[in-house]
Design an enzyme around this catalytic site. Sequence first.
Site, PDB file in Angstrom:
ATOM      1  N   ARG A 241     -25.985 -13.774  32.856  1.00 37.12           N
ATOM      2  CA  ARG A 241     -24.876 -13.559  31.935  1.00 37.12           C
ATOM      3  C   ARG A 241     -23.786 -12.765  32.643  1.00 37.12           C
ATOM      4  O   ARG A 241     -24.075 -11.822  33.393  1.00 37.12           O
ATOM      5  CB  ARG A 241     -25.343 -12.797  30.687  1.00 37.12           C
ATOM      6  N   GLU A 270     -15.506 -15.168  30.786  1.00 37.88           N
ATOM      7  CA  GLU A 270     -15.941 -16.154  29.797  1.00 37.88           C
ATOM      8  C   GLU A 270     -15.819 -15.604  28.377  1.00 37.88           C
ATOM      9  O   GLU A 270     -15.602 -16.363  27.427  1.00 37.88           O
ATOM     10  CB  GLU A 270     -17.380 -16.580  30.066  1.00 37.88           C
ATOM     11  N   HIS A 293     -20.686 -21.805  35.087  1.00 36.81           N
ATOM     12  CA  HIS A 293     -21.765 -21.632  34.098  1.00 36.81           C
ATOM     13  C   HIS A 293     -22.515 -22.955  33.929  1.00 36.81           C
ATOM     14  O   HIS A 293     -22.763 -23.421  32.817  1.00 36.81           O
ATOM     15  CB  HIS A 293     -21.210 -21.163  32.752  1.00 36.81           C
TER      16      HIS A 293
END
Length: 339
Positions: A241, A270, A293
């Site tokens: 993440r 993001e 991603h």
Amino acid sequence: MNTQLPRKVLVTQRFFDPESIAYLQGQGCEVSIAELAQGQGDGDLDEAQLLALLADADAWIVGHAWVTAQLLEQLPRLQVIARRGVGYERVSVDAVQASGKVATIAVGGNDASVADHAIAMMLALGRLGEAKARMLQGDWGIALGRDLYRKTVGIVGLGRIGRGVVKRLAGFEAKVLAYSPNPDWSYGREAGVQYVDLDTLLAESDYVSLHAPLNEDTRLLIDAPALNRMKPSAVLINTARGGLVDDRALLEALLDGAIAGAGLDVFLSETDPTYRATTEALLALPNVVATPHSGASTHEGLQRTNLIAAQCVVAVLNGDTPPASCVIADGRGALPTEE
């Protein structure tokens, strides 16, 4: 099987394969795939757009859209929200529970794909680096790389993906260090993993690979002090993440030579647009390997997660319970029943 028809399933993700569609149809579901503009994901859709798509949906197979209390309040027909993936920080679990709906994740579907991606980034940074760019410029001089063979690799977070990376590292005869708030000592002995504190892992590892969930304890876990504890020859890999790493501190560390490189599949930008310039600066560096991603996005990985999400949908629509490992909220018993 519940024969009440039609049971409408909306998919707001790309690459939903024909086999998973056929499975849903075979279970009495009518499947709609949202038409998204080129380059658009469901995370880019606003509430009004989502409401228009979901107005008559019984089930929603979702990617990165925000699932909020305000949205769910306006969707009384919706029974289940199935994430095609395992992260769910954009899903309000409390709101799902309170609304009497079910939310699931696709546990086990993309673990292998992400583990492969982490290893690929290690190899790319150690062996490929600037080679192609230099060749395109006419420089065919030999660029010396670095082995993964018998290096020390630090794994931060030893869940399913982290353990998958450990399995793959065995073929490289790597020494594996691991940091976990709750060490599984029996697994460590079996897999040849040495549990250490985070400072030790950062200081001794040639490669540091992040596989921890994003929560209040792990947010910005890799900040400027953490990066400064790493070897100047070390590489950071983040396929987990974006919020685990302070990207501005990472950019500074790479520019200053505090670490040798980074493999990044996720970015703070993001979820926080103020980091966009930082992301662009990271992408421009020759010692950064980056992907959008997409670590979980292989044909095989998406087929697996599509089917798991579809199976969870069918279980809920049939009045059954999906596998416990997939359920993140089940509010079906939370609402009072009418007398």
